[in-house]
Design a protein around this motif. Sequence first.
Motif, PDB file in Angstrom:
ATOM      1  N   GLY A 120       0.842  -1.197   0.000  1.00 12.87           N
ATOM      2  CA  GLY A 120       0.000   0.000   0.000  1.00 12.87           C
ATOM      3  C   GLY A 120       0.872   1.239   0.000  1.00 12.87           C
ATOM      4  O   GLY A 120       2.066   1.178  -0.290  1.00 12.87           O
ATOM      5  N   ARG A 121       0.305   2.355   0.383  1.00  8.55           N
ATOM      6  CA  ARG A 121       1.069   3.602   0.437  1.00  8.55           C
ATOM      7  C   ARG A 121       1.390   3.961   1.887  1.00  8.55           C
ATOM      8  O   ARG A 121       1.300   5.106   2.305  1.00  8.55           O
ATOM      9  CB  ARG A 121       0.313   4.710  -0.286  1.00  8.55           C
ATOM     10  CG  ARG A 121       0.222   4.459  -1.799  1.00  8.55           C
ATOM     11  CD  ARG A 121      -0.442   5.590  -2.535  1.00  8.55           C
ATOM     12  NE  ARG A 121       0.352   6.796  -2.599  1.00  8.55           N
ATOM     13  CZ  ARG A 121       1.331   7.027  -3.477  1.00  8.55           C
ATOM     14  NH1 ARG A 121       1.687   6.084  -4.347  1.00  8.55           N
ATOM     15  NH2 ARG A 121       1.981   8.173  -3.485  1.00  8.55           N
ATOM     16  N   LEU A 122       1.738   2.924   2.646  1.00  3.28           N
ATOM     17  CA  LEU A 122       2.217   3.104   4.010  1.00  3.28           C
ATOM     18  C   LEU A 122       3.736   3.181   4.013  1.00  3.28           C
ATOM     19  O   LEU A 122       4.403   2.451   3.273  1.00  3.28           O
ATOM     20  CB  LEU A 122       1.793   1.933   4.896  1.00  3.28           C
ATOM     21  CG  LEU A 122       0.352   1.867   5.395  1.00  3.28           C
ATOM     22  CD1 LEU A 122       0.146   0.567   6.154  1.00  3.28           C
ATOM     23  CD2 LEU A 122       0.043   3.056   6.286  1.00  3.28           C
ATOM     24  N   VAL A 123       4.291   4.043   4.839  1.00  2.00           N
ATOM     25  CA  VAL A 123       5.738   4.140   5.010  1.00  2.00           C
ATOM     26  C   VAL A 123       6.051   4.067   6.496  1.00  2.00           C
ATOM     27  O   VAL A 123       5.474   4.809   7.298  1.00  2.00           O
ATOM     28  CB  VAL A 123       6.297   5.446   4.416  1.00  2.00           C
ATOM     29  CG1 VAL A 123       7.744   5.663   4.862  1.00  2.00           C
ATOM     30  CG2 VAL A 123       6.218   5.412   2.900  1.00  2.00           C
ATOM     31  N   GLY A 124       6.940   3.167   6.871  1.00  2.00           N
ATOM     32  CA  GLY A 124       7.342   3.047   8.264  1.00  2.00           C
ATOM     33  C   GLY A 124       8.359   4.103   8.647  1.00  2.00           C
ATOM     34  O   GLY A 124       9.260   4.426   7.865  1.00  2.00           O
ATOM     35  N   LEU A 125       8.216   4.654   9.841  1.00  2.00           N
ATOM     36  CA  LEU A 125       9.190   5.593  10.404  1.00  2.00           C
ATOM     37  C   LEU A 125       9.603   5.038  11.761  1.00  2.00           C
ATOM     38  O   LEU A 125       8.806   5.014  12.707  1.00  2.00           O
ATOM     39  CB  LEU A 125       8.580   6.985  10.555  1.00  2.00           C
ATOM     40  CG  LEU A 125       9.446   8.029  11.284  1.00  2.00           C
ATOM     41  CD1 LEU A 125      10.791   8.208  10.590  1.00  2.00           C
ATOM     42  CD2 LEU A 125       8.716   9.362  11.399  1.00  2.00           C
ATOM     43  N   VAL A 126      10.837   4.558  11.863  1.00  2.00           N
ATOM     44  CA  VAL A 126      11.332   3.912  13.079  1.00  2.00           C
ATOM     45  C   VAL A 126      12.224   4.889  13.841  1.00  2.00           C
ATOM     46  O   VAL A 126      13.247   5.348  13.324  1.00  2.00           O
ATOM     47  CB  VAL A 126      12.112   2.629  12.751  1.00  2.00           C
ATOM     48  CG1 VAL A 126      12.579   1.952  14.036  1.00  2.00           C
ATOM     49  CG2 VAL A 126      11.250   1.672  11.932  1.00  2.00           C
TER      50      VAL A 126
ATOM     51  N   ALA B  28      15.460   6.517  11.874  1.00  2.00           N
ATOM     52  CA  ALA B  28      16.093   7.713  12.447  1.00  2.00           C
ATOM     53  C   ALA B  28      16.900   7.315  13.674  1.00  2.00           C
ATOM     54  O   ALA B  28      16.684   7.808  14.778  1.00  2.00           O
ATOM     55  CB  ALA B  28      15.042   8.750  12.809  1.00  2.00           C
ATOM     56  N   GLY B  29      17.817   6.411  13.496  1.00  2.00           N
ATOM     57  CA  GLY B  29      18.587   5.880  14.602  1.00  2.00           C
ATOM     58  C   GLY B  29      18.175   4.440  14.849  1.00  2.00           C
ATOM     59  O   GLY B  29      17.025   4.058  14.638  1.00  2.00           O
ATOM     60  N   GLY B  30      19.113   3.639  15.307  1.00  2.00           N
ATOM     61  CA  GLY B  30      18.832   2.231  15.554  1.00  2.00           C
ATOM     62  C   GLY B  30      20.120   1.451  15.659  1.00  2.00           C
ATOM     63  O   GLY B  30      21.209   2.026  15.856  1.00  2.00           O
ATOM     64  N   SER B  31      20.028   0.148  15.509  1.00  2.00           N
ATOM     65  CA  SER B  31      21.207  -0.714  15.647  1.00  2.00           C
ATOM     66  C   SER B  31      22.282  -0.375  14.624  1.00  2.00           C
ATOM     67  O   SER B  31      23.474  -0.600  14.861  1.00  2.00           O
ATOM     68  CB  SER B  31      20.801  -2.184  15.491  1.00  2.00           C
ATOM     69  OG  SER B  31      19.862  -2.555  16.471  1.00  2.00           O
ATOM     70  N   TYR B  32      21.874   0.165  13.472  1.00  6.71           N
ATOM     71  CA  TYR B  32      22.853   0.483  12.430  1.00  6.71           C
ATOM     72  C   TYR B  32      23.838   1.571  12.869  1.00  6.71           C
ATOM     73  O   TYR B  32      24.921   1.703  12.299  1.00  6.71           O
ATOM     74  CB  TYR B  32      22.157   0.914  11.140  1.00  6.71           C
ATOM     75  CG  TYR B  32      21.409   2.224  11.217  1.00  6.71           C
ATOM     76  CD1 TYR B  32      22.030   3.437  10.924  1.00  6.71           C
ATOM     77  CD2 TYR B  32      20.064   2.257  11.567  1.00  6.71           C
ATOM     78  CE1 TYR B  32      21.338   4.635  10.989  1.00  6.71           C
ATOM     79  CE2 TYR B  32      19.368   3.448  11.629  1.00  6.71           C
ATOM     80  CZ  TYR B  32      20.005   4.634  11.343  1.00  6.71           C
ATOM     81  OH  TYR B  32      19.318   5.816  11.415  1.00  6.71           O
TER      82      TYR B  32
ATOM     83  N   VAL C 169      14.643   1.881   1.586  1.00  9.31           N
ATOM     84  CA  VAL C 169      15.024   2.257   2.949  1.00  9.31           C
ATOM     85  C   VAL C 169      15.926   3.480   2.898  1.00  9.31           C
ATOM     86  O   VAL C 169      16.774   3.602   2.004  1.00  9.31           O
ATOM     87  CB  VAL C 169      15.765   1.100   3.660  1.00  9.31           C
ATOM     88  CG1 VAL C 169      16.369   1.569   4.990  1.00  9.31           C
ATOM     89  CG2 VAL C 169      14.821  -0.075   3.912  1.00  9.31           C
ATOM     90  N   VAL C 170      15.747   4.388   3.854  1.00  4.69           N
ATOM     91  CA  VAL C 170      16.678   5.502   4.065  1.00  4.69           C
ATOM     92  C   VAL C 170      17.008   5.549   5.549  1.00  4.69           C
ATOM     93  O   VAL C 170      16.112   5.426   6.394  1.00  4.69           O
ATOM     94  CB  VAL C 170      16.085   6.847   3.620  1.00  4.69           C
ATOM     95  CG1 VAL C 170      17.038   7.992   3.969  1.00  4.69           C
ATOM     96  CG2 VAL C 170      15.800   6.847   2.126  1.00  4.69           C
ATOM     97  N   MET C 171      18.289   5.707   5.862  1.00  8.15           N
ATOM     98  CA  MET C 171      18.728   5.796   7.249  1.00  8.15           C
ATOM     99  C   MET C 171      19.243   7.194   7.543  1.00  8.15           C
ATOM    100  O   MET C 171      20.042   7.742   6.786  1.00  8.15           O
ATOM    101  CB  MET C 171      19.816   4.753   7.519  1.00  8.15           C
ATOM    102  CG  MET C 171      19.282   3.327   7.429  1.00  8.15           C
ATOM    103  SD  MET C 171      20.551   2.070   7.675  1.00  8.15           S
ATOM    104  CE  MET C 171      19.514   0.645   8.065  1.00  8.15           C
ATOM    105  N   VAL C 172      18.756   7.763   8.641  1.00  8.59           N
ATOM    106  CA  VAL C 172      19.129   9.120   9.026  1.00  8.59           C
ATOM    107  C   VAL C 172      20.227   9.047  10.082  1.00  8.59           C
ATOM    108  O   VAL C 172      20.097   8.330  11.079  1.00  8.59           O
ATOM    109  CB  VAL C 172      17.915   9.896   9.567  1.00  8.59           C
ATOM    110  CG1 VAL C 172      18.331  11.308   9.990  1.00  8.59           C
ATOM    111  CG2 VAL C 172      16.816   9.968   8.511  1.00  8.59           C
TER     112      VAL C 172
END
Length: 328
Positions: free
Chosen positions: A57-63, A120-124, A144-147
Motif C-alpha cells: 500500500g502507500r504506508l511508510v514506516g518511520l522507526v 532515524a537511529g537504531g542498531s545500524y 530504505v533511508v537511514m538518518v
Amino acid sequence: MTKRLAEVAKKAGVSEATVSRVLNGRNGVSEATRASVLTALDVLGYERPTKLRGERGRLVGLVLPELQNPIFPALAEVVTASLAQRGFTPLLAARTIGGVPERDYIEMLLDHQVSGVVFAGGSYALADAEHGHYRALTDRRMPVVMVNAGVSDLGFPHISTDDAVAVEQAYGHLRSLGHERIGMVMGPEDHVPSRRKLAALEGKEIQVERTNFSMESARLAAAKLIDRGVTGMICASDVLALGSIRAARRLGLDVPGDVSVVGFDDSALMTCTDPPLTTVRQPIELMGQSAVDLLVNQIEGSGVEPDELLFEPELVVRGSTAPARKRY
C-alpha cells in the motif's frame, strides 16, 4: 462486512462500491485509488484478501529510537508532513527501553505491506550491534533511508549531519573563549556518530567520557570531567548537555561562569533552558525532506545509490558558554 466497507471507504475517501471493486480485484479503479484503499485497510487493521496480500500500500514506516529526546519528534513531524504531501501514510514505530526490539518492528512493518522505511537511529548506528535483521529488508528489495551516520555495509542510503564539522565548530568556539581543558560527553564506544566526532579532533588534548545518551549518564560523565579540571564540554546531544549542566550545578559550579557547555541538535525549547543552550544545530527540516525524497524515488523505481548525503551544521551561540576564567 458492510461496516468494514463503510469504514474503509471513509478512510480512503472513496465510495463503498469502489472499495468493493478493489477487494474483489475488478477493473475500473485507478492505481492511486487502489493504493489508497489498500492503505486504508492496513491502517484500520483489517486483513487483506489473500490475493492482495503481496501488494504494497502507500504506508511508510518511520522507526525512531526514542521519543524522550525532542530531536526525534521534531524529525518525525517533518517526515510525516513530507510523506503526506507525497500521498503516503506514515506508520510510526518508536522504540522504548525494555520495549519492542527493532527486529520485531521490522517484521511488523513488513506484515503491514509498507512501501518503504525511514530509520532515524537504531542498531545500524552501533558498530558492534547485531545487524542481521536488516537483511529482511534487503531480501525484499524494500526502499530504505537511514538518518544519521551508521555502519557502511548495509547497502542503504544515509542522510547525516557532518559530525566532523559539528565538533570542529564547537571546539573552535570553546578555544576562542580561552578554554584549554576541554572534554567530550559522547555516546557508547561503538556509536558511529560519536566515533566520527572524536576522529575529527584526533591529536588534540581532549578528555572523553561515554554515556548511554540519558541525562543521568551525562551527569555522571560530566562530573568525572569536571573532577579532572575540564572547563569546557562538548556534548553529543542537547539532552547530554542538560545533564552536564546539572552535574556542574550539583558540584556548586556556575554555568557558564565556571564551566561552559555546548550541545548538539538544537532541539525544541533549548532557548528556554537556564541558561539558554549554546549548541550545534542539525538542519532537521532539510534532512527530513531529503530522506523522504530519497525514499519516494526508490519507491517509484528511480535508482538511488547507497551513498551518504552530508548536511552542514550551524553553531548557535547562546548563554551556556563564556570566556574561561583566568587561573592565578
